[in-house]
Scaffold this active site. Structure first.
Site, PDB file in Angstrom:
ATOM      1  N   LYS A  22     -17.074  45.462  59.891  1.00 59.81           N
ATOM      2  CA  LYS A  22     -17.499  45.172  58.515  1.00 59.81           C
ATOM      3  C   LYS A  22     -16.707  45.658  57.145  1.00 59.81           C
ATOM      4  O   LYS A  22     -16.472  44.852  56.529  1.00 59.81           O
ATOM      5  CB  LYS A  22     -18.996  45.380  58.392  1.00 59.81           C
ATOM      6  CG  LYS A  22     -19.613  45.321  57.201  1.00 59.81           C
ATOM      7  CD  LYS A  22     -20.984  45.904  57.127  1.00 59.81           C
ATOM      8  CE  LYS A  22     -21.576  46.057  55.678  1.00 59.81           C
ATOM      9  NZ  LYS A  22     -20.978  47.007  54.911  1.00 59.81           N
ATOM     10  N   ASN A  23     -16.530  47.028  57.205  1.00 57.78           N
ATOM     11  CA  ASN A  23     -15.951  47.717  56.202  1.00 57.78           C
ATOM     12  C   ASN A  23     -14.484  47.219  56.036  1.00 57.78           C
ATOM     13  O   ASN A  23     -13.895  47.785  55.070  1.00 57.78           O
ATOM     14  CB  ASN A  23     -16.299  49.147  56.159  1.00 57.78           C
ATOM     15  CG  ASN A  23     -17.643  49.552  56.205  1.00 57.78           C
ATOM     16  OD1 ASN A  23     -18.485  48.534  55.503  1.00 57.78           O
ATOM     17  ND2 ASN A  23     -18.264  50.594  56.656  1.00 57.78           N
ATOM     18  N   CYS A 116     -27.651  48.313  49.823  1.00 56.04           N
ATOM     19  CA  CYS A 116     -28.582  49.284  50.333  1.00 56.04           C
ATOM     20  C   CYS A 116     -28.653  50.189  49.213  1.00 56.04           C
ATOM     21  O   CYS A 116     -27.542  50.660  48.661  1.00 56.04           O
ATOM     22  CB  CYS A 116     -27.968  49.863  51.483  1.00 56.04           C
ATOM     23  SG  CYS A 116     -28.172  49.095  53.158  1.00 56.04           S
ATOM     24  N   ARG A 121     -23.978  55.705  43.805  1.00 56.67           N
ATOM     25  CA  ARG A 121     -22.677  55.659  44.269  1.00 56.67           C
ATOM     26  C   ARG A 121     -21.898  54.706  42.994  1.00 56.67           C
ATOM     27  O   ARG A 121     -21.682  53.638  43.075  1.00 56.67           O
ATOM     28  CB  ARG A 121     -22.925  54.555  45.346  1.00 56.67           C
ATOM     29  CG  ARG A 121     -21.705  54.040  46.048  1.00 56.67           C
ATOM     30  CD  ARG A 121     -21.729  53.861  47.641  1.00 56.67           C
ATOM     31  NE  ARG A 121     -22.752  52.847  48.024  1.00 56.67           N
ATOM     32  CZ  ARG A 121     -22.728  52.075  48.953  1.00 56.67           C
ATOM     33  NH1 ARG A 121     -21.775  52.350  49.884  1.00 56.67           N
ATOM     34  NH2 ARG A 121     -23.547  51.230  49.375  1.00 56.67           N
ATOM     35  N   PRO A 122     -21.515  55.780  42.157  1.00 53.70           N
ATOM     36  CA  PRO A 122     -20.964  55.090  40.897  1.00 53.70           C
ATOM     37  C   PRO A 122     -19.704  54.373  40.877  1.00 53.70           C
ATOM     38  O   PRO A 122     -18.988  54.986  41.982  1.00 53.70           O
ATOM     39  CB  PRO A 122     -20.945  56.448  39.940  1.00 53.70           C
ATOM     40  CG  PRO A 122     -20.686  57.618  40.959  1.00 53.70           C
ATOM     41  CD  PRO A 122     -21.545  57.233  42.015  1.00 53.70           C
ATOM     42  N   ILE A 123     -19.407  53.484  40.292  1.00 49.28           N
ATOM     43  CA  ILE A 123     -18.271  52.967  40.229  1.00 49.28           C
ATOM     44  C   ILE A 123     -17.405  53.359  39.134  1.00 49.28           C
ATOM     45  O   ILE A 123     -16.176  52.740  38.960  1.00 49.28           O
ATOM     46  CB  ILE A 123     -18.286  51.246  39.922  1.00 49.28           C
ATOM     47  CG1 ILE A 123     -19.164  50.806  38.645  1.00 49.28           C
ATOM     48  CG2 ILE A 123     -19.249  50.677  41.164  1.00 49.28           C
ATOM     49  CD1 ILE A 123     -19.200  49.547  38.466  1.00 49.28           C
ATOM     50  N   ASP A 124     -17.756  54.607  38.561  1.00 49.62           N
ATOM     51  CA  ASP A 124     -16.900  55.083  37.664  1.00 49.62           C
ATOM     52  C   ASP A 124     -15.426  55.180  37.760  1.00 49.62           C
ATOM     53  O   ASP A 124     -14.482  55.039  37.244  1.00 49.62           O
ATOM     54  CB  ASP A 124     -17.597  56.312  37.113  1.00 49.62           C
ATOM     55  CG  ASP A 124     -19.125  56.327  36.367  1.00 49.62           C
ATOM     56  OD1 ASP A 124     -19.200  55.100  36.083  1.00 49.62           O
ATOM     57  OD2 ASP A 124     -19.409  57.245  36.100  1.00 49.62           O
ATOM     58  N   LEU A 125     -15.330  55.658  39.039  1.00 42.17           N
ATOM     59  CA  LEU A 125     -13.895  55.930  39.486  1.00 42.17           C
ATOM     60  C   LEU A 125     -13.072  54.887  39.691  1.00 42.17           C
ATOM     61  O   LEU A 125     -11.878  54.703  39.344  1.00 42.17           O
ATOM     62  CB  LEU A 125     -14.017  56.546  41.237  1.00 42.17           C
ATOM     63  CG  LEU A 125     -14.439  58.042  41.377  1.00 42.17           C
ATOM     64  CD1 LEU A 125     -14.527  58.275  42.846  1.00 42.17           C
ATOM     65  CD2 LEU A 125     -13.421  58.935  40.647  1.00 42.17           C
ATOM     66  N   ASP A 306     -21.905  56.766  57.809  1.00 43.05           N
ATOM     67  CA  ASP A 306     -22.373  55.599  58.377  1.00 43.05           C
ATOM     68  C   ASP A 306     -22.883  55.638  59.993  1.00 43.05           C
ATOM     69  O   ASP A 306     -23.990  55.258  60.404  1.00 43.05           O
ATOM     70  CB  ASP A 306     -21.441  54.324  58.551  1.00 43.05           C
ATOM     71  CG  ASP A 306     -21.417  53.562  57.199  1.00 43.05           C
ATOM     72  OD1 ASP A 306     -22.019  54.136  56.012  1.00 43.05           O
ATOM     73  OD2 ASP A 306     -20.648  52.749  56.857  1.00 43.05           O
ATOM     74  N   ILE A 328     -22.029  63.166  51.624  1.00 43.19           N
ATOM     75  CA  ILE A 328     -21.742  61.892  51.137  1.00 43.19           C
ATOM     76  C   ILE A 328     -22.624  61.182  50.126  1.00 43.19           C
ATOM     77  O   ILE A 328     -22.510  61.027  48.834  1.00 43.19           O
ATOM     78  CB  ILE A 328     -21.173  60.867  52.124  1.00 43.19           C
ATOM     79  CG1 ILE A 328     -20.143  61.488  53.044  1.00 43.19           C
ATOM     80  CG2 ILE A 328     -20.482  59.584  51.329  1.00 43.19           C
ATOM     81  CD1 ILE A 328     -19.005  62.068  52.560  1.00 43.19           C
ATOM     82  N   ARG A 398     -26.807  42.916  58.141  1.00 44.35           N
ATOM     83  CA  ARG A 398     -25.803  43.041  56.916  1.00 44.35           C
ATOM     84  C   ARG A 398     -24.332  43.724  57.870  1.00 44.35           C
ATOM     85  O   ARG A 398     -23.301  43.480  57.453  1.00 44.35           O
ATOM     86  CB  ARG A 398     -25.969  44.195  55.856  1.00 44.35           C
ATOM     87  CG  ARG A 398     -26.981  43.382  55.145  1.00 44.35           C
ATOM     88  CD  ARG A 398     -27.159  44.423  53.615  1.00 44.35           C
ATOM     89  NE  ARG A 398     -25.756  44.787  53.296  1.00 44.35           N
ATOM     90  CZ  ARG A 398     -25.845  46.038  53.173  1.00 44.35           C
ATOM     91  NH1 ARG A 398     -26.446  47.086  53.194  1.00 44.35           N
ATOM     92  NH2 ARG A 398     -24.313  46.386  52.805  1.00 44.35           N
TER      93      ARG A 398
END
Length: 418
Positions: A22-23, A116, A121-125, A306, A328, A398
């Site tokens: 999936k990933n 989920c 889980r910021p998207i700042d990076l 995971d 994590i 998912r």
């Protein structure tokens, strides 16, 4: 709403093929946006997240066909550069489209992703890296308006954390940028290597994937290509946990042994016998498992976050105390309360969970709160005495292709009830 009914305890036996990752599938489908011509992806699992990704591609103007596990994408007629809010909310991985859309269309509009709830889980990076490549970003009421009117330009980008998603977004944006992009402290996961192999097969120039430094020399165009998605190491770990807790012997086919190296020592410590021959892995469980002293989730090549929940479920019936440290995500113990409903003894303090093994689990009605937590409940339900009903199966769908069919083929008594 669907639920899974499990009649336990179960004994598993036989062999099963592990589906595609999936990933890996999701960023690969996003990468197909960058190619002139058809991209053919084999071993694509039939998951709800993959179907949402295909819907996004079609919204953008791509022609997408699926035949079994093969997906064909033609992005030559792409017209749109936005992703509707309802599609973004379906999965957090949707943010990986940002780099690809910007590289292809020089502009993008999308909302913050859903999926989920695993804590921050910021998207700042992602955004900081894209700004370095020349992207102007404006946020307004939860929407991101991104523009690269003058194109993307290669730069040196150092990540404060080896984020898989940020590494993928930079790779997708930089492969068509002018000049050279160097990513330091890059993620090293197998899915990163899979993406690099796809981009190179399409005419890209990506070196160093799998190490902490990735060098991307921008090219003018990418052409269509054919690629096979790597096996899903987390699905493999989940099936191994199911075999271990039930005292079973099974054979997994089409695995990539190197990708499982961070996971397998935990099963050996628990007393399982593992044997690898080529792309096949067999597990023989002793019945009563040994405790696992310490499982610490870390970026690859550490133990994957995971796999934490399914392996924790396995240790619920070990002879002794196992300790888990989640490094994590902050909110990745939502399955603990539901495992306790099945009779598990688990105490959580901050990022640490202490599992005291019990002799028996008892069936109960439980609810999945996220993808891997839902899989953990299924693993525990296979060993529990009586009937276990797992609600909110949509989370499990998912990331697992017809999990109940896979387990039924191994002898489990598990059915989906709508």
């Amino acid at each position: 709403m669907s639920r899974l009914k499990i009649e336990g305890p179960c004994k598993l036996e036989g062999e099963v093929q592990v589906h595609g990752a999936k990933n890996s599938t999701l960023p690969l489908l996003a990468a197909s946006l960058l190619c002139d011509g058809e991209c053919v992806l084999h071993n694509c699992p039939q998951l709800s997240d993959v179907e949402i990704t295909i819907q996004i591609l079609r919204h953008l103007g791509c022609q997408v066909k699926r035949e079994g596990s093969t997906v064909v994408v033609d992005s030559s007629q792409i017209q749109n550069w936005d992703i509707p809010d309802q599609l973004m909310r379906e999965m957090r991985s949707s943010i990986v489209f940002l780099g690809a859309i910007l590289a292809r269309m020089k502009q993008a509009k999308l909302s913050f992703p859903g999926g989920c709830e695993l804590g921050p889980r910021p998207i700042d990076l992602h955004l900081a890296a894209l700004k370095k490549l020349g992207v102007q970003i404006r946020e307004n009421h939860g929407c991101l308006y991104c523009s690269a009117k003058h194109g993307l330009w290669g730069k040196s980008i150092g990540l404060s954390f080896p984020s898989v998603g940020a590494t993928e977004n930079i790779m997708l944006a930089a492969v068509l940028a002018k000049g050279t992009t160097i990513i330091t402290n890059a993620a090293c996961e197998p899915e990163i290597c899979d993406l690099a192999n796809f981009l190179n097969a399409a005419g890209g120039d990506v070196k160093g994937a799998g190490s902490s430094t990735i060098v991307i020399q921008g090219v003018e165009r990418l052409h269509g290509c054919e690629h096979r998605v790597i096996p899903d190491r987390i699905a493999a770990a989940t099936l191994l946990a199911a075999a271990a807790i039930t005292g079973s012997n099974i054979l997994l086919r089409e695995i990539e042994p190197a990708h499982l190296e961070p996971i397998l020592p935990v099963f050996e410590e628990a007393g399982c016998q593992l044997s690898i021959q080529g792309r096949e892995l067999s597990i023989v469980s002793p019945g009563r498992l040994n405790p696992v002293k310490s499982v610490r989730t870390m970026p690859y090549p550490g133990f994957p976050t995971d796999a934490q929940a399914p392996v924790m479920a396995m240790t619920c019936m070990a002879d002794g105390t196992s300790v888990f440290v989640e490094n994590i995500f902050e909110s990745r113990y939502k399955h603990v309360g539901e495992l306790v409903r099945l009779g598990a003894r688990i105490k959580v303090e901050g990022r640490v969970a202490v599992v005291e093994g019990v002799k028996h689990l008892s069936g109960a009605e439980v609810q999945a709160a996220d993808l891997r937590g839902g899989a953990a409940l299924v693993v525990a339900g296979l060993a529990a005495e009586g009937v276990t009903q797992v609600q909110n199966v949509r989370y499990i769908d998912r990331g697992y292709e017809s999990l109940e069919h896979t387990l039924t083929s191994l002898g489990a008594r598990i059915t989906r009830i709508n």
